[in-house]
Scaffold this motif. Structure first.
Motif, PDB file in Angstrom:
ATOM      1  N   SER A   1     -26.131   0.115 -42.169  1.00 14.67           N
ATOM      2  CA  SER A   1     -27.591   0.176 -42.178  1.00 14.67           C
ATOM      3  C   SER A   1     -28.142  -0.663 -43.326  1.00 14.67           C
ATOM      4  O   SER A   1     -27.432  -1.036 -44.253  1.00 14.67           O
ATOM      5  CB  SER A   1     -28.058   1.628 -42.328  1.00 14.67           C
ATOM      6  N   ASN A   2     -29.453  -0.939 -43.266  1.00 15.07           N
ATOM      7  CA  ASN A   2     -30.105  -1.638 -44.371  1.00 15.07           C
ATOM      8  C   ASN A   2     -30.100  -0.753 -45.606  1.00 15.07           C
ATOM      9  O   ASN A   2     -30.372   0.450 -45.518  1.00 15.07           O
ATOM     10  CB  ASN A   2     -31.531  -2.016 -43.994  1.00 15.07           C
ATOM     11  N   LEU A   3     -29.814  -1.351 -46.747  1.00 15.47           N
ATOM     12  CA  LEU A   3     -29.731  -0.597 -47.992  1.00 15.47           C
ATOM     13  C   LEU A   3     -31.026  -0.732 -48.790  1.00 15.47           C
ATOM     14  O   LEU A   3     -31.617  -1.815 -48.832  1.00 15.47           O
ATOM     15  CB  LEU A   3     -28.566  -1.109 -48.837  1.00 15.47           C
ATOM     16  N   PRO A   4     -31.464   0.353 -49.434  1.00 16.74           N
ATOM     17  CA  PRO A   4     -32.603   0.230 -50.352  1.00 16.74           C
ATOM     18  C   PRO A   4     -32.189  -0.501 -51.619  1.00 16.74           C
ATOM     19  O   PRO A   4     -31.012  -0.818 -51.822  1.00 16.74           O
ATOM     20  CB  PRO A   4     -32.945   1.704 -50.650  1.00 16.74           C
ATOM     21  N   ALA A   5     -33.139  -0.758 -52.474  1.00 20.90           N
ATOM     22  CA  ALA A   5     -32.853  -1.465 -53.730  1.00 20.90           C
ATOM     23  C   ALA A   5     -32.032  -0.571 -54.659  1.00 20.90           C
ATOM     24  O   ALA A   5     -32.195   0.649 -54.685  1.00 20.90           O
ATOM     25  CB  ALA A   5     -34.156  -1.869 -54.398  1.00 20.90           C
ATOM     26  N   PHE A   6     -31.139  -1.192 -55.430  1.00 24.04           N
ATOM     27  CA  PHE A   6     -30.355  -0.450 -56.415  1.00 24.04           C
ATOM     28  C   PHE A   6     -29.959  -1.387 -57.546  1.00 24.04           C
ATOM     29  O   PHE A   6     -29.976  -2.606 -57.397  1.00 24.04           O
ATOM     30  CB  PHE A   6     -29.123   0.202 -55.779  1.00 24.04           C
ATOM     31  N   ASP A   7     -29.619  -0.776 -58.703  1.00 22.63           N
ATOM     32  CA  ASP A   7     -29.312  -1.541 -59.908  1.00 22.63           C
ATOM     33  C   ASP A   7     -27.822  -1.789 -60.093  1.00 22.63           C
ATOM     34  O   ASP A   7     -27.413  -2.834 -60.599  1.00 22.63           O
ATOM     35  CB  ASP A   7     -29.848  -0.802 -61.143  1.00 22.63           C
ATOM     36  N   TYR A   8     -26.998  -0.790 -59.732  1.00 28.10           N
ATOM     37  CA  TYR A   8     -25.551  -0.880 -59.882  1.00 28.10           C
ATOM     38  C   TYR A   8     -24.895  -0.408 -58.596  1.00 28.10           C
ATOM     39  O   TYR A   8     -25.516   0.247 -57.752  1.00 28.10           O
ATOM     40  CB  TYR A   8     -25.058   0.000 -61.041  1.00 28.10           C
ATOM     41  N   GLN A   9     -23.616  -0.728 -58.479  1.00 30.33           N
ATOM     42  CA  GLN A   9     -22.843  -0.229 -57.344  1.00 30.33           C
ATOM     43  C   GLN A   9     -21.438   0.125 -57.815  1.00 30.33           C
ATOM     44  O   GLN A   9     -20.955  -0.417 -58.820  1.00 30.33           O
ATOM     45  CB  GLN A   9     -22.802  -1.255 -56.203  1.00 30.33           C
ATOM     46  N   CYS A  10     -20.813   1.052 -57.093  1.00 26.77           N
ATOM     47  CA  CYS A  10     -19.448   1.454 -57.441  1.00 26.77           C
ATOM     48  C   CYS A  10     -18.756   2.018 -56.206  1.00 26.77           C
ATOM     49  O   CYS A  10     -19.306   2.902 -55.543  1.00 26.77           O
ATOM     50  CB  CYS A  10     -19.469   2.510 -58.553  1.00 26.77           C
ATOM     51  N   PRO A  11     -17.566   1.517 -55.882  1.00 25.12           N
ATOM     52  CA  PRO A  11     -16.789   2.143 -54.810  1.00 25.12           C
ATOM     53  C   PRO A  11     -16.382   3.552 -55.228  1.00 25.12           C
ATOM     54  O   PRO A  11     -16.125   3.816 -56.410  1.00 25.12           O
ATOM     55  CB  PRO A  11     -15.555   1.234 -54.679  1.00 25.12           C
ATOM     56  N   LEU A  12     -16.294   4.468 -54.282  1.00 22.29           N
ATOM     57  CA  LEU A  12     -15.981   5.858 -54.611  1.00 22.29           C
ATOM     58  C   LEU A  12     -14.662   5.988 -55.369  1.00 22.29           C
ATOM     59  O   LEU A  12     -14.539   6.799 -56.284  1.00 22.29           O
ATOM     60  CB  LEU A  12     -15.923   6.696 -53.328  1.00 22.29           C
ATOM     61  N   LEU A  13     -13.671   5.176 -55.004  1.00 23.33           N
ATOM     62  CA  LEU A  13     -12.366   5.343 -55.624  1.00 23.33           C
ATOM     63  C   LEU A  13     -12.252   4.665 -56.984  1.00 23.33           C
ATOM     64  O   LEU A  13     -11.209   4.723 -57.621  1.00 23.33           O
ATOM     65  CB  LEU A  13     -11.253   4.862 -54.689  1.00 23.33           C
ATOM     66  N   SER A  14     -13.347   4.045 -57.438  1.00 25.37           N
ATOM     67  CA  SER A  14     -13.379   3.548 -58.808  1.00 25.37           C
ATOM     68  C   SER A  14     -13.989   4.571 -59.764  1.00 25.37           C
ATOM     69  O   SER A  14     -13.945   4.377 -60.986  1.00 25.37           O
ATOM     70  CB  SER A  14     -14.176   2.240 -58.877  1.00 25.37           C
ATOM     71  N   LEU A  15     -14.561   5.642 -59.228  1.00 30.98           N
ATOM     72  CA  LEU A  15     -15.226   6.629 -60.077  1.00 30.98           C
ATOM     73  C   LEU A  15     -14.270   7.392 -60.998  1.00 30.98           C
ATOM     74  O   LEU A  15     -14.637   7.707 -62.140  1.00 30.98           O
ATOM     75  CB  LEU A  15     -16.039   7.587 -59.214  1.00 30.98           C
ATOM     76  N   PRO A  16     -13.047   7.708 -60.573  1.00 24.22           N
ATOM     77  CA  PRO A  16     -12.140   8.366 -61.529  1.00 24.22           C
ATOM     78  C   PRO A  16     -11.876   7.516 -62.773  1.00 24.22           C
ATOM     79  O   PRO A  16     -11.749   8.059 -63.872  1.00 24.22           O
ATOM     80  CB  PRO A  16     -10.857   8.572 -60.710  1.00 24.22           C
TER      81      PRO A  16
END
Length: 335
Positions: free
Chosen positions: A200-215
């Motif tokens: 889907s179309n994404l709203p505006a955002f400042d940062y991004q992170c894949p879920l598996l990079s969160l640990p």
């Protein structure tokens, strides 16, 4: 490829008999022996390939996988390190090393190598080529919007979406992008301001992170895995619907999952035949299949065992499975 592994080994043996210095034949033979769980012989085959071709990074990496399965962690990591020394951009070797470190509880180094392996292959864990910077915990998020996005299978998304609340607690507005079949299950996930279906179309955002990079971003170790809350659950209305389908409870209910996806490369180690499982199930319980997909080989078994309730055709998405799980006293899963 046809999984005729004994025949494959015989073919590689013939190739070696015809050409004794054929390093690739020893390597391929090692791969087949690894699948056959003839692990010591597989290591010897990789060793021969390396003796013939000293810079054979792939042989070192796969040799590490076998040593890892033999629970020889230090030797496995040394083998991965040799592969990386020979081929510094070998993403697979970094990936294998990260999983070995994580498997044995060395989380700090494991997450770093996991991220580095993805970075080489996909641009720092970023397969979607976002222009927004990757967040790995180093930048303040107060007042910022961050996109957390799934990158692998459904199970990984279900496991790691728990970090959304930790990100929100840093002051961020969290957008979570996941596969469509997970939308209803994650609709009320704590910490998520907006849930978006992948594609889907994404709203505006400042940062991004894949879920598996969160640990890695949260420097997770064995003592700090977020486990304090139940972060997913069934919808009350769906739980009521499934309660009605199940009827009055007269015995403890046991949910069963005995096989994974047939296309998974490691399926032989993740799945059982239902006919084998039921030999070990005690009586005096009500058994409920939680499988969305029941393989053809299991169909005769489930049809001849009406004591195992089967709702495969009525599990429309993961929220149905979640609601059904809520009504079990215990779930037994093969993987």
């Amino acid at each position: 490829e046809l999984k005729q592994l004994d025949a494959a080994v015989a073919s590689y043996d013939k190739a070696i008999a015809l050409k004794a210095d054929y390093a690739e034949a020893y390597y391929n033979r090692g791969n087949a022996l690894k699948e056959l769980k003839r692990l010591d012989v597989a290591v010897a085959s990789y060793d021969k390939a390396i003796a013939l071709k000293a810079d054979y990074a792939e042989a070192y990496s796969n040799r590490g996988l076998v040593l890892q399965e033999l629970k020889q962690l230090d030797a496995a990591v040394a083998s991965y390190d040799k592969a990386i020394a020979l081929k510094p951009d070998f993403a697979g070797a970094y990936w294998n090393k990260s999983l070995a470190l994580l498997l044995f509880g060395h989380f700090d180094r494991g997450w770093e190598f996991y991220e580095f392996g993805w970075g080489i292959q996909y641009g720092r864990g970023n397969k979607q080529n976002f222009v927004q910077p990757l967040w790995l915990g180093n930048n303040p998020l107060e007042g910022k919007t961050i996109l957390l996005h799934s990158e692998q299978g459904f199970g990984d998304t279900i496991q790691f979406c728990r970090y959304a609340k930790l990100v929100a607690d840093l002051g961020a507005q969290v957008i979570l992008e996941v596969e469509k079949p997970l939308m209803s299950l994650l609709a009320n996930l704590d910490g998520v301001a907006q849930l978006v279906a992948k594609g889907s179309n994404l709203p505006a955002f400042d940062y991004q992170c894949p879920l598996l990079s969160l640990p890695l971003a949260f420097k997770t170790n064995i003592k700090t895995i977020p486990t304090s809350i139940k972060y997913l659950g069934g919808e009350p209305s769906k739980i009521a619907q499934w309660q009605s389908k199940l009827g009055e409870k007269i015995k403890p209910r046991i949910g069963l999952v005995w096989s994974g996806g047939t296309t998974h490369h490691n399926d032989r180690n993740r799945s059982l035949l239902l006919s084998y499982l039921i030999q070990h199930l005690p009586t005096d319980f009500q058994y409920v299949s939680l499988q969305k997909e029941i393989r053809d080989v299991d169909q005769p078994t489930i049809q001849s065992n009406p004591n195992i309730l089967n709702f495969a055709n009525e599990l429309n998405d993961f929220s149905d499975t979640a609601a059904l799980c809520e009504l079990m006293d215990i779930v037994i899963s093969v993987d």
